[in-house]
Motif scaffolding. Structure first.
Motif, mmCIF file in Angstrom:
data_model
loop_
_atom_site.group_PDB
_atom_site.id
_atom_site.type_symbol
_atom_site.label_atom_id
_atom_site.label_comp_id
_atom_site.label_asym_id
_atom_site.label_seq_id
_atom_site.Cartn_x
_atom_site.Cartn_y
_atom_site.Cartn_z
ATOM 1 N N LEU A 67 52.167 29.515 31.420
ATOM 2 C CA LEU A 67 51.508 30.983 30.536
ATOM 3 C C LEU A 67 50.333 30.577 30.654
ATOM 4 N N VAL A 68 49.523 29.545 29.908
ATOM 5 C CA VAL A 68 48.115 29.241 30.548
ATOM 6 C C VAL A 68 47.594 29.857 32.069
ATOM 7 N N LEU A 69 48.333 28.867 32.908
ATOM 8 C CA LEU A 69 48.030 29.451 34.610
ATOM 9 C C LEU A 69 47.824 30.587 34.946
ATOM 10 N N LEU A 70 48.817 31.662 34.070
ATOM 11 C CA LEU A 70 49.321 33.104 34.725
ATOM 12 C C LEU A 70 48.036 34.562 33.790
ATOM 13 N N LEU A 71 47.770 33.601 32.501
ATOM 14 C CA LEU A 71 46.542 34.455 31.429
ATOM 15 C C LEU A 71 45.098 34.108 32.252
ATOM 16 N N THR A 72 44.970 32.565 32.580
ATOM 17 C CA THR A 72 43.546 32.436 33.398
ATOM 18 C C THR A 72 43.701 33.385 34.620
ATOM 19 N N LEU A 73 44.575 32.464 35.380
ATOM 20 C CA LEU A 73 44.651 33.480 37.289
ATOM 21 C C LEU A 73 44.505 35.470 36.811
ATOM 22 N N THR A 74 45.193 35.561 35.811
ATOM 23 C CA THR A 74 45.637 37.312 35.325
ATOM 24 C C THR A 74 43.388 37.581 35.647
ATOM 25 N N ALA A 75 42.918 37.146 34.897
ATOM 26 C CA ALA A 75 41.010 37.134 33.846
ATOM 27 C C ALA A 75 40.968 36.837 35.059
ATOM 28 N N ALA A 76 40.895 35.795 36.039
ATOM 29 C CA ALA A 76 39.923 35.003 37.107
ATOM 30 C C ALA A 76 40.100 36.812 37.968
ATOM 31 N N PHE A 77 40.795 36.639 38.504
ATOM 32 C CA PHE A 77 40.988 36.955 39.463
ATOM 33 C C PHE A 77 39.864 38.754 39.337
ATOM 34 N N TYR A 78 40.459 38.762 38.493
ATOM 35 C CA TYR A 78 40.081 40.808 37.945
ATOM 36 C C TYR A 78 38.230 40.424 37.896
ATOM 37 N N HIS A 79 37.755 39.356 37.128
ATOM 38 C CA HIS A 79 35.928 38.682 36.525
ATOM 39 C C HIS A 79 35.661 38.779 38.205
ATOM 40 N N MET A 80 36.568 38.456 39.189
ATOM 41 C CA MET A 80 35.582 37.714 40.510
ATOM 42 C C MET A 80 35.499 38.758 41.885
ATOM 43 N N ARG A 81 36.587 39.518 41.052
ATOM 44 C CA ARG A 81 37.035 41.170 42.097
ATOM 45 C C ARG A 81 35.321 41.885 42.244
ATOM 46 N N LEU A 82 34.808 41.573 40.643
ATOM 47 C CA LEU A 82 34.089 42.965 39.547
ATOM 48 C C LEU A 82 32.598 41.993 40.748
ATOM 49 N N GLY A 83 32.559 40.500 40.299
ATOM 50 C CA GLY A 83 31.377 40.028 40.656
ATOM 51 C C GLY A 83 30.813 39.842 41.683
ATOM 52 N N LEU A 84 32.284 40.029 43.144
ATOM 53 C CA LEU A 84 31.903 40.199 44.554
ATOM 54 C C LEU A 84 31.726 41.406 44.279
ATOM 55 N N GLN A 85 32.306 42.152 44.136
ATOM 56 C CA GLN A 85 31.610 43.516 44.475
ATOM 57 C C GLN A 85 30.396 43.789 44.724
ATOM 58 N N VAL A 86 29.466 43.566 43.514
ATOM 59 C CA VAL A 86 28.367 43.578 42.949
ATOM 60 C C VAL A 86 27.013 43.234 44.549
ATOM 61 N N VAL A 87 27.769 41.547 44.297
ATOM 62 C CA VAL A 87 27.623 41.123 45.074
ATOM 63 C C VAL A 87 26.943 41.786 46.850
ATOM 64 N N ILE A 88 28.748 42.488 46.617
ATOM 65 C CA ILE A 88 28.956 42.984 48.133
ATOM 66 C C ILE A 88 27.704 44.078 48.209
ATOM 67 N N GLU A 89 27.532 44.917 47.289
ATOM 68 C CA GLU A 89 26.618 45.852 46.785
ATOM 69 C C GLU A 89 25.214 45.635 47.063
ATOM 70 N N ASP A 90 25.180 44.678 46.664
ATOM 71 C CA ASP A 90 23.646 44.616 46.469
ATOM 72 C C ASP A 90 23.032 44.111 47.785
ATOM 73 N N TYR A 91 23.906 43.259 49.006
ATOM 74 C CA TYR A 91 23.438 42.993 49.451
ATOM 75 C C TYR A 91 23.967 43.752 50.702
ATOM 76 N N ILE A 92 25.271 44.376 51.058
ATOM 77 C CA ILE A 92 25.424 45.563 52.477
ATOM 78 C C ILE A 92 24.946 46.684 52.407
ATOM 79 N N SER A 93 24.061 47.133 52.774
ATOM 80 C CA SER A 93 23.194 48.776 52.351
ATOM 81 C C SER A 93 24.566 49.588 53.582
ATOM 82 N N GLU A 94 24.472 48.771 55.235
ATOM 83 C CA GLU A 94 25.183 49.603 55.848
ATOM 84 C C GLU A 94 26.541 49.717 55.701
ATOM 85 N N PRO A 95 26.739 51.318 55.613
ATOM 86 C CA PRO A 95 27.972 51.701 55.114
ATOM 87 C C PRO A 95 29.158 51.589 55.580
ATOM 88 N N PHE A 96 29.543 51.453 56.682
ATOM 89 C CA PHE A 96 30.792 51.363 57.179
ATOM 90 C C PHE A 96 31.395 49.259 56.801
#
Lengths: 125, 134
Positions: A67-96
Motif C-alpha cells: 500500500l505504501v509503495l502504491l500510494l507513494t509511486l502514484t503520487a510521485a509519478f503524477y508529481h514528476m510528470r508535472l515537474g518535467l513538463q515545466v522543465v521541458i516548456e522552459d528550455y525547449i522552444s522549438e515546437p516539434f
C-alpha cells in the motif's frame, strides 16, 4: 503594482497560459501527498536488514508495504510528470521537439506507473 | 474593439543579470534534484519489475550490487537519498512561499543554506540508521 492583465483575461480567471492554475494546484496537492508518503517509504526501505530477494519480496509483498509503495509511486509519478513538463516548456522552444518531449514525458510516466503498479501487485499477490 | 492593455507589461530579466546567491543556488538545485528524482523513480521501477519477475531477474540486480560497480550503485543510492531529502525540504519552503511568507532576501539566503545543510544531515542519519543495507 500596475494591473498587467487584460479585463477579459481576468474575467476568464485561467491565467496567462489558459491552463496554468490547474497545473499549479495539482503540483502542490501531489507535493503535500509526497511530504507524507516519502518519509514512510524511505523509512520502510532503510529499516530492512538487507536487500536480498526474500527480504525485499516480504517487505513489499506485505499489505502495508504494498500500500505504501502504491500510494507513494502514484503520487510521485503524477508529481514528476508535472515537474518535467515545466522543465521541458522552459528550455525547449522549438515546437516539434517540444511537443515530442512533452508526449514522451507523459507516455514514459504512464508506462512506468503501470509497470510499477503491476509489479507491486504481482509481488503482493 | 478596445485595445488590450499590454503596453506596460515587464520583460523577463535575463539570467545573466543576477549575481550568484544562496537562494538562486537553492532554486537551481531544486530543479536539478527534481530531474534526479525522476531518474531515481525510473530505476526504482526497474528494480520493482526485476523483483516481481523472480529470483533470476533479481539475481542480476544483486550481482550488480556485489560486483565491481557496487560502490557506484551505493553512491547513486546515497545521491538519490540526498536529492529526495533536499527536494522535500526545499519543497516545503516553496509551499511556504506560495502562502506568501519568507521573501526577505537575507532570511531566504540563510534558509537556503540551512536547507542544504539539513539535507546532508538527514541523508547521513538515514544511511547511518540503515547501517550497511547495500
Amino acid at each position: 503594482m500596475a494591473e498587467l492583465r487584460t479585463p477579459l483575461s481576468r474575467a476568464k480567471g485561467l491565467g496567462s497560459a489558459r491552463s496554468g492554475s490547474g497545473h499549479f494546484i495539482a503540483q502542490r496537492v501531489s507535493a503535500v501527498a509526497l511530504m507524507l508518503l516519502i518519509p514512510v517509504f524511505v523509512w520502510m526501505i532503510a529499516r530492512l536488514p538487507d536487500m536480498s530477494y526474500e527480504t525485499a519480496r516480504a517487505a513489499i509483498g506485505s499489505p502495508l508495504g504494498a500500500l505504501v509503495l502504491l500510494l507513494t509511486l502514484t503520487a510521485a509519478f503524477y508529481h514528476m510528470r508535472l515537474g518535467l513538463q515545466v522543465v521541458i516548456e522552459d528550455y525547449i522552444s522549438e515546437p516539434f521537439t517540444r511537443a515530442g518531449l512533452l508526449i514522451a514525458n507523459t507516455l514514459l510516466v504512464a508506462g512506468l506507473w503501470l509497470v510499477a503498479l503491476f509489479s507491486i501487485l504481482v509481488i503482493a499477490a | 474593439m478596445a485595445k488590450p492593455s499590454t503596453a506596460n507589461r515587464p520583460l523577463s530579466p535575463h539570467v545573466s543579470v543576477w549575481r550568484w546567491h544562496a537562494t538562486m543556488a537553492s532554486s537551481i538545485a531544486h530543479r536539478i534534484s527534481g530531474v534526479a528524482n525522476y531518474t531515481g523513480a525510473v530505476l526504482v521501477t526497474i528494480w520493482l519489475a526485476a523483483l516481481a519477475a523472480g529470483p533470476e531477474a533479481y539475481g542480476a540486480v544483486e550481482a550488480l550490487i556485489a560486483g565491481p560497480v557496487g560502490i557506484l550503485v551505493t553512491l547513486a543510492l546515497i545521491g538519490f537519498t540526498l536529492s529526495l531529502t533536499y527536494h522535500m525540504l526545499n519543497g516545503i519552503r516553496h509551499l511556504v512561499w506560495d502562502l506568501g511568507h519568507g521573501f526577505d532576501p537575507k532570511g531566504s539566503n540563510l534558509r537556503s543554506i540551512l536547507i542544504f545543510a539539513g539535507a546532508v544531515v538527514i541523508t547521513a542519519a538515514i544511511w547511518l540508521a540503515a547501517g550497511g543495507l547495500v
